[in-house]
Design a protein around this motif. Structure first.
Motif, PDB file in Angstrom:
ATOM      1  N   GLU A  17      -5.804   3.478  -7.519  1.00  0.00           N
ATOM      2  CA  GLU A  17      -6.984   4.298  -7.239  1.00  0.00           C
ATOM      3  C   GLU A  17      -7.968   3.551  -6.331  1.00  0.00           C
ATOM      4  N   ALA A  18      -8.113   2.246  -6.543  1.00  0.00           N
ATOM      5  CA  ALA A  18      -9.005   1.448  -5.692  1.00  0.00           C
ATOM      6  C   ALA A  18      -8.530   1.470  -4.244  1.00  0.00           C
ATOM      7  N   LEU A  19      -7.229   1.343  -4.035  1.00  0.00           N
ATOM      8  CA  LEU A  19      -6.684   1.387  -2.678  1.00  0.00           C
ATOM      9  C   LEU A  19      -6.760   2.801  -2.100  1.00  0.00           C
ATOM     10  N   ALA A  20      -6.533   3.796  -2.933  1.00  0.00           N
ATOM     11  CA  ALA A  20      -6.574   5.194  -2.477  1.00  0.00           C
ATOM     12  C   ALA A  20      -7.970   5.612  -2.017  1.00  0.00           C
ATOM     13  N   GLU A  21      -9.006   4.895  -2.457  1.00  0.00           N
ATOM     14  CA  GLU A  21     -10.360   5.208  -2.006  1.00  0.00           C
ATOM     15  C   GLU A  21     -10.583   4.865  -0.542  1.00  0.00           C
ATOM     16  N   VAL A  22      -9.763   3.959   0.004  1.00  0.00           N
ATOM     17  CA  VAL A  22      -9.958   3.532   1.394  1.00  0.00           C
ATOM     18  C   VAL A  22      -8.759   3.799   2.292  1.00  0.00           C
ATOM     19  N   ALA A  23      -7.640   4.240   1.730  1.00  0.00           N
ATOM     20  CA  ALA A  23      -6.431   4.466   2.525  1.00  0.00           C
ATOM     21  C   ALA A  23      -5.629   5.615   1.934  1.00  0.00           C
ATOM     22  N   ASP A  24      -4.721   6.141   2.736  1.00  0.00           N
ATOM     23  CA  ASP A  24      -3.846   7.222   2.312  1.00  0.00           C
ATOM     24  C   ASP A  24      -2.616   6.628   1.631  1.00  0.00           C
ATOM     25  N   VAL A  25      -2.671   6.530   0.314  1.00  0.00           N
ATOM     26  CA  VAL A  25      -1.582   5.934  -0.455  1.00  0.00           C
ATOM     27  C   VAL A  25      -0.651   7.051  -0.908  1.00  0.00           C
ATOM     28  N   LYS A  26       0.569   7.005  -0.422  1.00  0.00           N
ATOM     29  CA  LYS A  26       1.566   8.010  -0.785  1.00  0.00           C
ATOM     30  C   LYS A  26       2.090   7.732  -2.198  1.00  0.00           C
ATOM     31  N   GLU A  27       2.546   8.791  -2.837  1.00  0.00           N
ATOM     32  CA  GLU A  27       3.050   8.709  -4.219  1.00  0.00           C
ATOM     33  C   GLU A  27       4.157   7.662  -4.371  1.00  0.00           C
ATOM     34  N   GLU A  28       5.050   7.578  -3.370  1.00  0.00           N
ATOM     35  CA  GLU A  28       6.207   6.691  -3.467  1.00  0.00           C
ATOM     36  C   GLU A  28       5.896   5.222  -3.131  1.00  0.00           C
ATOM     37  N   MET A  29       4.683   4.947  -2.665  1.00  0.00           N
ATOM     38  CA  MET A  29       4.324   3.579  -2.294  1.00  0.00           C
ATOM     39  C   MET A  29       4.058   2.725  -3.522  1.00  0.00           C
ATOM     40  N   GLU A  30       4.569   1.511  -3.468  1.00  0.00           N
ATOM     41  CA  GLU A  30       4.315   0.550  -4.538  1.00  0.00           C
ATOM     42  C   GLU A  30       3.029  -0.204  -4.223  1.00  0.00           C
ATOM     43  N   VAL A  31       2.154  -0.333  -5.202  1.00  0.00           N
ATOM     44  CA  VAL A  31       0.882  -1.039  -5.044  1.00  0.00           C
ATOM     45  C   VAL A  31       0.924  -2.317  -5.874  1.00  0.00           C
ATOM     46  N   ALA A  32       0.484  -3.403  -5.257  1.00  0.00           N
ATOM     47  CA  ALA A  32       0.446  -4.699  -5.940  1.00  0.00           C
ATOM     48  C   ALA A  32      -0.910  -5.348  -5.689  1.00  0.00           C
ATOM     49  N   HIS A  33      -1.140  -6.473  -6.330  1.00  0.00           N
ATOM     50  CA  HIS A  33      -2.417  -7.169  -6.112  1.00  0.00           C
ATOM     51  C   HIS A  33      -2.231  -8.666  -6.280  1.00  0.00           C
ATOM     52  N   LEU A  34      -3.101  -9.430  -5.587  1.00  0.00           N
ATOM     53  CA  LEU A  34      -3.108 -10.885  -5.651  1.00  0.00           C
ATOM     54  C   LEU A  34      -4.551 -11.364  -5.751  1.00  0.00           C
ATOM     55  N   ASP A  35      -4.782 -12.386  -6.556  1.00  0.00           N
ATOM     56  CA  ASP A  35      -6.124 -12.944  -6.696  1.00  0.00           C
ATOM     57  C   ASP A  35      -6.471 -13.830  -5.507  1.00  0.00           C
ATOM     58  N   LEU A  36      -7.729 -13.763  -5.113  1.00  0.00           N
ATOM     59  CA  LEU A  36      -8.300 -14.647  -4.097  1.00  0.00           C
ATOM     60  C   LEU A  36      -9.548 -15.287  -4.692  1.00  0.00           C
ATOM     61  N   PRO A  37      -9.366 -16.264  -5.574  1.00  0.00           N
ATOM     62  CA  PRO A  37     -10.515 -16.837  -6.280  1.00  0.00           C
ATOM     63  C   PRO A  37     -11.552 -17.479  -5.356  1.00  0.00           C
ATOM     64  N   GLN A  38     -11.126 -17.991  -4.192  1.00  0.00           N
ATOM     65  CA  GLN A  38     -12.078 -18.610  -3.277  1.00  0.00           C
ATOM     66  C   GLN A  38     -13.085 -17.605  -2.713  1.00  0.00           C
ATOM     67  N   TYR A  39     -12.767 -16.320  -2.777  1.00  0.00           N
ATOM     68  CA  TYR A  39     -13.683 -15.270  -2.327  1.00  0.00           C
ATOM     69  C   TYR A  39     -14.148 -14.393  -3.484  1.00  0.00           C
ATOM     70  N   ASP A  40     -13.777 -14.770  -4.709  1.00  0.00           N
ATOM     71  CA  ASP A  40     -14.109 -14.001  -5.905  1.00  0.00           C
ATOM     72  C   ASP A  40     -13.693 -12.538  -5.721  1.00  0.00           C
ATOM     73  N   ALA A  41     -12.444 -12.376  -5.224  1.00  0.00           N
ATOM     74  CA  ALA A  41     -11.938 -11.037  -4.903  1.00  0.00           C
ATOM     75  C   ALA A  41     -10.462 -10.926  -5.276  1.00  0.00           C
ATOM     76  N   VAL A  42      -9.991  -9.684  -5.261  1.00  0.00           N
ATOM     77  CA  VAL A  42      -8.582  -9.383  -5.484  1.00  0.00           C
ATOM     78  C   VAL A  42      -8.106  -8.557  -4.299  1.00  0.00           C
ATOM     79  N   LEU A  43      -6.981  -8.952  -3.718  1.00  0.00           N
ATOM     80  CA  LEU A  43      -6.361  -8.207  -2.626  1.00  0.00           C
ATOM     81  C   LEU A  43      -5.438  -7.165  -3.246  1.00  0.00           C
ATOM     82  N   VAL A  44      -5.710  -5.892  -2.982  1.00  0.00           N
ATOM     83  CA  VAL A  44      -4.866  -4.795  -3.456  1.00  0.00           C
ATOM     84  C   VAL A  44      -4.154  -4.259  -2.219  1.00  0.00           C
ATOM     85  N   TYR A  45      -2.824  -4.121  -2.285  1.00  0.00           N
ATOM     86  CA  TYR A  45      -2.054  -3.776  -1.093  1.00  0.00           C
ATOM     87  C   TYR A  45      -0.802  -2.981  -1.453  1.00  0.00           C
TER      88      TYR A  45
END
Length: 153
Positions: A17-45
């Protein structure tokens, strides 16, 4: 496609849902995430579509983890892969931009780099631009016309 989410707002259950707020995420697409502690963020892709993922790791993640290696206060790190320019910019430890752009040639990549520099009010003449991927001699010389230095990390 990807987005960065501040760590304290991120919930793995709502990554799609976080990624779908900024991009067109198709139903069949797999979504993953990785931590970026140096930026206090998480990369969702997505692991397919517009994301360039090699060996399970998105190219933008590689840029963001390597960005601190840039030698200057204004850190500009780029890579070209699969007809996409990946660009990350920081001032000190503050991340200003992480994005990717479709490019047909190096001139288009330069356009996005200079547009980013202008929008962030960074002066190329006093900045070093770093590259994660190899540049041919002609492209490197083109960048030297505008930047103080061009460095390959």
């Amino acid at each position: 496609m990807f987005t960065l989410v501040p760590s304290h707002f991120f919930d793995p259950a709502t990554a799609r849902e976080a990624l779908a707020e900024v991009a067109d995420v198709k139903e069949e697409m797999e979504v993953a995430h990785l931590d970026l502690p140096q930026y206090d963020a998480v990369l969702v892709y997505t692991t397919d579509g517009d994301s360039v993922v090699v060996d399970g790791t998105p190219e933008i993640y590689k840029l963001l983890t390597q960005l601190p290696e840039c030698p200057e206060y204004n850190k500009i790190l780029c890579s070209l892969s699969e007809d996409r320019l990946h660009l990350a910019v920081a001032q000190g430890k503050n991340l200003l931009l992480a994005n990717s752009f479709p490019v047909q040639d190096f001139t288009t990549a330069e356009y996005y780099i200079f547009l980013t520099m202008k929008s962030l009010q960074l002066n190329p003449e006093i900045s070093t631009i770093c590259w994660r991927t190899p540049l041919d001699a002609e492209d490197e010389m083109s960048l030297y016309r505008y930047f103080k230095a061009v460095v390959r990390l």
